[in-house]
Design an enzyme around this catalytic site. Sequence first.
Site, PDB file in Angstrom:
ATOM      1  N   GLY A  12      47.833  -1.410  25.307  1.00 48.02           N
ATOM      2  CA  GLY A  12      47.729  -1.240  23.870  1.00 48.02           C
ATOM      3  C   GLY A  12      46.470  -1.778  23.222  1.00 48.02           C
ATOM      4  CG  ASN A  14      42.118   2.530  23.130  1.00 45.90           C
ATOM      5  OD1 ASN A  14      41.035   2.739  22.607  1.00 45.90           O
ATOM      6  ND2 ASN A  14      42.280   2.470  24.428  1.00 45.90           N
ATOM      7  CG  ASN A 108      43.880  11.622  24.858  1.00 51.12           C
ATOM      8  OD1 ASN A 108      44.564  10.611  24.935  1.00 51.12           O
ATOM      9  ND2 ASN A 108      43.163  12.085  25.881  1.00 51.12           N
ATOM     10  CG  HIS A 110      39.225  11.349  28.980  1.00 49.24           C
ATOM     11  ND1 HIS A 110      40.320  11.249  29.826  1.00 49.24           N
ATOM     12  CD2 HIS A 110      38.149  11.567  29.759  1.00 49.24           C
ATOM     13  CE1 HIS A 110      39.898  11.411  31.073  1.00 49.24           C
ATOM     14  NE2 HIS A 110      38.598  11.602  31.063  1.00 49.24           N
ATOM     15  CG  ASP A 151      41.584  14.863  29.459  1.00 47.90           C
ATOM     16  OD1 ASP A 151      41.533  14.475  30.637  1.00 47.90           O
ATOM     17  OD2 ASP A 151      42.298  14.336  28.580  1.00 47.90           O
ATOM     18  CD  GLU A 181      38.717   3.515  26.395  1.00 51.60           C
ATOM     19  OE1 GLU A 181      39.885   3.266  26.059  1.00 51.60           O
ATOM     20  OE2 GLU A 181      38.332   3.497  27.573  1.00 51.60           O
TER      21      GLU A 181
HETATM   22  C1  GRF Z   1      42.186   2.845  28.771  1.00 49.59           C
HETATM   23  O1  GRF Z   1      41.297   3.016  29.860  1.00 49.59           O
HETATM   24  C2  GRF Z   1      42.223   4.105  27.946  1.00 49.59           C
HETATM   25  O2  GRF Z   1      40.979   4.775  27.920  1.00 49.59           O
HETATM   26  C3  GRF Z   1      43.160   4.945  28.704  1.00 49.59           C
HETATM   27  O3  GRF Z   1      44.216   4.035  29.018  1.00 49.59           O
HETATM   28  C4  GRF Z   1      43.631   2.738  29.289  1.00 49.59           C
HETATM   29  C5  GRF Z   1      44.422   1.630  28.665  1.00 49.59           C
HETATM   30  O4  GRF Z   1      44.387   1.791  27.264  1.00 49.59           O
HETATM   31  N1  GRF Z   1      43.532   6.095  27.943  1.00 49.59           N
HETATM   32  P1  GRF Z   1      45.193   0.741  26.298  1.00 49.59           P
HETATM   33  O5  GRF Z   1      44.661  -0.650  26.577  1.00 49.59           O
HETATM   34  O6  GRF Z   1      46.668   0.834  26.645  1.00 49.59           O
HETATM   35  O7  GRF Z   1      44.877   1.212  24.913  1.00 49.59           O
END
Ligand code: GRF
Length: 228
Positions: A12, A14, A108, A110, A151, A181
């Site tokens: 989590g 992001n 999304n 990526h 994607d 990100e």
């Molecule tokens: C990250 O590498 C993200 O790019 C991918 O999942 C991984 C973990 O993301 N989509 P998060 O820390 O759970 O947001």
Amino acid sequence: MLKLAVMVSGGGTNLQAILDAIDSGSIRNARVVKVISNSRTAYALERAKKAGICTQCITRKDYPQAQQFDEALLSALQECEADLVVLAGCLVVIPQIVVDAFENRIINIHPALIPAFCGTGYYGLGVHEAALARGVRVTGATVHFVDGGTDTGPIILQKAVEVLEGDTPEVLQRRVMEQAEWVILPRAIDLIANGRVTVSQGKVHIQAESTASQKSMDGCEKRTEEEK
Ligand code: GRF
């Protein structure tokens, strides 16, 4: 105020970047109304609870039929009246009925510069392993709209990150998260929440910062000029 439903599967970070950007004001006119995870143990759920956000776990194995999972996910998104669905570290293939119901309203993140290192089988650490194996000098991240493919939807934002000598997949993943990100996902949400993103013929167009606000700035300066 744009209502965001954020879908997660793991740590989590992001999601946290989104929450922090809303708190700091770098995302305007948006709020997270729900966090949906396909994993009960996702730390992202803890982050959501700490932020006082409603969470729900929708796991494929809880449903005998795939269609029941698809319908449960669709109704969860409709019930919270999400305007935009954000896949933030989400490893679930979004069912077509959800893609259809939320056309150009699912984004999304990526961890590569699409069309490089993307598509079926490219997720998480494997993306960075592939980038290192290929010997690219630059990688990065992409925010894109989700369509029926993997994607393949219209690209909204991308940010490049340098690959350094001796990088391991873990070190590179962390750099891409920190430098790309966590920057472009909040940015894309702010652009969408403030009406600056349109899609036509499969391409994204981003309007310049509203000239309306620039005009009101000019107007204000003119008024003070006249008052002198
Ligand atoms: C990250 O590498 C993200 O790019 C991918 O999942 C991984 C973990 O993301 N989509 P998060 O820390 O759970 O947001």
